[in-house]
Design a protein around this motif. Structure first.
Motif, PDB file in Angstrom:
ATOM      1  N   ILE A   1       0.847  -1.204   0.000  1.00 58.83           N
ATOM      2  CA  ILE A   1       0.000   0.000   0.000  1.00 58.83           C
ATOM      3  C   ILE A   1       0.877   1.246   0.000  1.00 58.83           C
ATOM      4  O   ILE A   1       0.586   2.225  -0.692  1.00 58.83           O
ATOM      5  CB  ILE A   1      -0.965  -0.015   1.209  1.00 58.83           C
ATOM      6  CG1 ILE A   1      -1.978  -1.147   1.041  1.00 58.83           C
ATOM      7  CG2 ILE A   1      -1.684   1.317   1.341  1.00 58.83           C
ATOM      8  CD1 ILE A   1      -2.885  -1.355   2.225  1.00 58.83           C
ATOM      9  N   GLY A   2       1.959   1.219   0.739  1.00 55.54           N
ATOM     10  CA  GLY A   2       2.888   2.350   0.762  1.00 55.54           C
ATOM     11  C   GLY A   2       3.497   2.618  -0.599  1.00 55.54           C
ATOM     12  O   GLY A   2       3.614   3.769  -1.023  1.00 55.54           O
ATOM     13  N   LEU A   3       3.884   1.545  -1.308  1.00 54.69           N
ATOM     14  CA  LEU A   3       4.456   1.716  -2.652  1.00 54.69           C
ATOM     15  C   LEU A   3       3.426   2.254  -3.640  1.00 54.69           C
ATOM     16  O   LEU A   3       3.748   3.080  -4.494  1.00 54.69           O
ATOM     17  CB  LEU A   3       5.035   0.391  -3.143  1.00 54.69           C
ATOM     18  CG  LEU A   3       6.316  -0.057  -2.456  1.00 54.69           C
ATOM     19  CD1 LEU A   3       6.724  -1.446  -2.936  1.00 54.69           C
ATOM     20  CD2 LEU A   3       7.430   0.947  -2.699  1.00 54.69           C
ATOM     21  N   ILE A   4       2.185   1.818  -3.530  1.00 52.61           N
ATOM     22  CA  ILE A   4       1.123   2.312  -4.420  1.00 52.61           C
ATOM     23  C   ILE A   4       0.880   3.799  -4.168  1.00 52.61           C
ATOM     24  O   ILE A   4       0.757   4.584  -5.119  1.00 52.61           O
ATOM     25  CB  ILE A   4      -0.172   1.490  -4.230  1.00 52.61           C
ATOM     26  CG1 ILE A   4       0.043   0.080  -4.782  1.00 52.61           C
ATOM     27  CG2 ILE A   4      -1.351   2.153  -4.919  1.00 52.61           C
ATOM     28  CD1 ILE A   4      -1.085  -0.885  -4.468  1.00 52.61           C
ATOM     29  N   VAL A   5       0.839   4.196  -2.908  1.00 53.78           N
ATOM     30  CA  VAL A   5       0.633   5.616  -2.582  1.00 53.78           C
ATOM     31  C   VAL A   5       1.836   6.440  -3.041  1.00 53.78           C
ATOM     32  O   VAL A   5       1.693   7.550  -3.546  1.00 53.78           O
ATOM     33  CB  VAL A   5       0.339   5.802  -1.074  1.00 53.78           C
ATOM     34  CG1 VAL A   5       0.317   7.272  -0.688  1.00 53.78           C
ATOM     35  CG2 VAL A   5      -0.988   5.153  -0.715  1.00 53.78           C
ATOM     36  N   LEU A   6       3.030   5.893  -2.892  1.00 56.60           N
ATOM     37  CA  LEU A   6       4.240   6.582  -3.343  1.00 56.60           C
ATOM     38  C   LEU A   6       4.224   6.773  -4.863  1.00 56.60           C
ATOM     39  O   LEU A   6       4.534   7.858  -5.363  1.00 56.60           O
ATOM     40  CB  LEU A   6       5.482   5.809  -2.909  1.00 56.60           C
ATOM     41  CG  LEU A   6       6.832   6.444  -3.242  1.00 56.60           C
ATOM     42  CD1 LEU A   6       6.992   7.764  -2.505  1.00 56.60           C
ATOM     43  CD2 LEU A   6       7.964   5.501  -2.884  1.00 56.60           C
ATOM     44  N   LEU A   7       3.833   5.726  -5.608  1.00 53.88           N
ATOM     45  CA  LEU A   7       3.726   5.827  -7.064  1.00 53.88           C
ATOM     46  C   LEU A   7       2.663   6.850  -7.466  1.00 53.88           C
ATOM     47  O   LEU A   7       2.878   7.667  -8.367  1.00 53.88           O
ATOM     48  CB  LEU A   7       3.388   4.454  -7.665  1.00 53.88           C
ATOM     49  CG  LEU A   7       3.163   4.419  -9.172  1.00 53.88           C
ATOM     50  CD1 LEU A   7       4.439   4.766  -9.916  1.00 53.88           C
ATOM     51  CD2 LEU A   7       2.645   3.060  -9.593  1.00 53.88           C
ATOM     52  N   SER A   8       1.553   6.830  -6.756  1.00 52.91           N
ATOM     53  CA  SER A   8       0.474   7.788  -7.038  1.00 52.91           C
ATOM     54  C   SER A   8       0.933   9.222  -6.780  1.00 52.91           C
ATOM     55  O   SER A   8       0.619  10.141  -7.548  1.00 52.91           O
ATOM     56  CB  SER A   8      -0.738   7.457  -6.165  1.00 52.91           C
ATOM     57  OG  SER A   8      -1.719   8.434  -6.282  1.00 52.91           O
ATOM     58  N   THR A   9       1.696   9.418  -5.707  1.00 55.31           N
ATOM     59  CA  THR A   9       2.217  10.753  -5.393  1.00 55.31           C
ATOM     60  C   THR A   9       3.210  11.219  -6.455  1.00 55.31           C
ATOM     61  O   THR A   9       3.196  12.382  -6.866  1.00 55.31           O
ATOM     62  CB  THR A   9       2.868  10.761  -3.994  1.00 55.31           C
ATOM     63  OG1 THR A   9       1.914  10.295  -3.041  1.00 55.31           O
ATOM     64  CG2 THR A   9       3.327  12.147  -3.603  1.00 55.31           C
TER      65      THR A   9
END
Length: 188
Positions: A99-107
């Motif tokens: 989830i952290g990587l997905i949010v990081l990619l989205s950011t």
């Protein structure tokens, strides 16, 4: 009233300059240049609508509304995504690494949209804005497929995140936008 003086020491050796008639003589009937045109041999003015600027910039003409709209959508959507992404990053890695990587990619995508929108608004190439929009469309399609495949998923998840990048691409692919960038020598 006296006419122009034709000095022997002038660069034309006592003759009238090109395009000038000696005093008292007129061009024969029917051989006068049309209204608004310079006679043959006279320097032509540069600049004006559609022509190159005498100051070395791009051609004169305003930025089309479709380019401005695409840039503003990129700036607003990228700014909001960056804001919520930074807030979400503080919580996302506590919920799990994926989830952290997905949010990081989205950011990161949101920051790219923001920067691409700013560059487009400044008159630079819209390549970054288009590239990030294509990536966002792809990610949103994958997210939609995963959401529909999982239990309790609906097609409404992420629709806004899918529609806005499509709007940006559609606006930048309009003929007005293509002509604007082609006249500035920018291909995308």
């Amino acid at each position: 009233m006296t006419g122009p003086s034709f000095d022997k020491d002038s660069p034309y050796g006592g003759q009238p300059a090109p395009g000038q008639q000696p005093y008292g003589q007129q061009q024969p009937y029917g051989q006068q240049p049309p209204y608004g045109q310079q006679p043959y041999g006279q320097p032509q003015p540069s600049g004006g609508f559609g022509g190159p600027s005498p100051f070395g910039g791009g051609p004169a003409g305003p930025r089309p509304g479709v380019v401005t709209a695409a840039a503003i959508v990129g700036i607003v959507w990228g700014g909001l995504g960056t804001l919520f992404g930074i807030i979400g990053l503080s919580l996302a890695f506590q919920l799990g690494a994926l989830i952290g990587l997905i949010v990081l990619l989205s950011t990161a995508l949101s920051i790219g949209l923001l920067v691409g929108g700013i560059q487009t608004l400044q008159g630079r190439s819209p390549k970054l804005l288009l590239l990030i929009s294509y990536v966002a469309i792809g990610i949103n399609v994958l997210s939609l497929i995963v959401s529909l495949a999982s239990e309790g998923g609906s097609a409404a998840n992420g629709v806004l995140g899918f529609i806005l990048p499509v709007v940006v691409v559609a606006l930048l692919r309009q003929p007005q936008a293509r002509q604007y960038y082609a006249s500035r020598g920018i291909s995308y």
